[in-house]
Design a protein around this motif. Structure first.
Motif: not given
Length: 323
Positions: A235-242, A244-247, A305-314, A316-323
């Motif tokens: 469930i970590i990929p789902v948690m990461m997507i949520l 990012i969206l909540n951020t 800006i926060l959405l793009l930043t957190v998505n980029q961090i995800a 870079k760290t090889k986590q699930e991201s929106l795009w």
């Protein structure tokens, strides 16, 4: 010979390019029912999401209703500078960030724990009952929810103060203490939404291969170890997507619940950007549409800006991201 083959290849590619629109049209015609179903959501997004963006330009103008959007005077960043230099800016940002970050951090573990617990319940009747009880508060309106909170915390007849009185504690007017506002807001929100939020995690857990659990049981793993090594990674990929969206919505609290819980005694910690925009743009006699639109536009830009930043961090760290 090679030249002839290359010419034929180019001719085939060009004919394929010419036929491509026709093939796309045929595919659309073959699945026309799906495109009809897609029409209403697309129209909704265009009419209620994209078309209102045309009005965002009044943030850069001194909007006067009689002159209209195009006839109003262009003033550039005047309203943004006014907000940044205002006395309320620091207080609004502080209150909004405290409540948003508090909600984000406190709201992450409880849906996950509830989903993991329900996933291991074998009694179907008990599982369905718990799901119904935890899902039901999500469908309570904000007005009713705030009414329940005020009744529970009433200093004279609220059940919380009655219990405190039994313990020898003097009644507390919780809604009049500014320091209690964020906790009341956050924990009432968790109670209301924890059941509904866990649905996504239950869906993710349903996709876990049962063979992994069978192998873990054979190896002697208990339920806690199976949760830790099988369920949580799934469930970590789902948690990461949520996350990012909540951020991206970290400054978007909404004004309804805060406004209903707000009073003159707790305004020091309960005044957030959304309630300020409502009061400036609609509740005040001046109805300063341009100023309130500028504040809302600033909030949206920060969220993007926060959405793009957190998505980029995800990423870079090889986590699930929106795009």
């Amino acid at each position: 010979m090679k030249a002839v083959v290359s010419v034929k290849t180019e001719m085939k590619a060009s004919t394929n390019k010419k036929r491509q629109p026709f093939s796309v049209w045929k595919q659309m015609k073959r699945s026309w029912q799906l495109y009809v179903l897609l029409t209403l959501p697309v129209l909704y997004v265009l009419v209620f999401k994209y078309y209102p963006m045309y009005g965002a330009q009044i943030a850069f103008k001194d909007y006067i209703a009689s002159k209209g959007i195009t006839g109003s005077e262009w003033v550039g960043l005047k309203h943004f500078i006014r907000f940044f230099n205002s006395y309320e800016f620091g207080k609004l940002m502080k209150n909004t960030l405290i409540i948003s970050v508090y909600s984000l951090l406190a709201g992450i573990p409880f849906p996950i724990l509830l989903a993991l617990s329900l996933n291991y319940v074998k009694n179907r009747l008990f599982k369905k009952t718990v799901q119904m009880i935890t899902y039901a508060p999500h469908f309570i309106s904000v007005v009713v929810l705030v009414g329940i909170i005020l009744e529970l915390l009433d200093p004279r007849k609220g059940i919380v103060n009655l219990l405190l009185g039994k313990l020898g504690v003097e009644p507390i007017n919780f809604m009049a203490v500014p320091e209690y506002f964020s906790s009341i807001y956050v924990w009432s929100g968790i109670w209301q939404n924890v059941g509904f939020s866990c649905i996504v995690y239950l869906a993710a857990l349903a996709g876990v291969d049962p063979a992994q659990h069978e192998a873990a049981v054979i190896d002697g793993a208990n339920k806690f170890q199976r949760m830790r090594h099988i369920d949580l990674p799934s469930i970590i990929p789902v948690m990461m997507i949520l996350l990012i969206l909540n951020t991206g919505n970290i400054l978007d609290l909404g004004f309804e619940k805060v406004l209903l819980m707000q009073n003159s005694l707790n305004a020091r910690t309960s005044e957030v950007i959304d309630t300020f925009v409502y009061k400036v743009g609609l509740a005040s006699q001046a109805m300063n549409y341009s100023y309130s639109t500028a504040i809302n536009l600033f909030k949206s830009v920060v969220g993007l800006i926060l959405l793009l930043t957190v998505n980029q961090i995800a990423r870079k760290t090889k986590q699930e991201s929106l795009w």
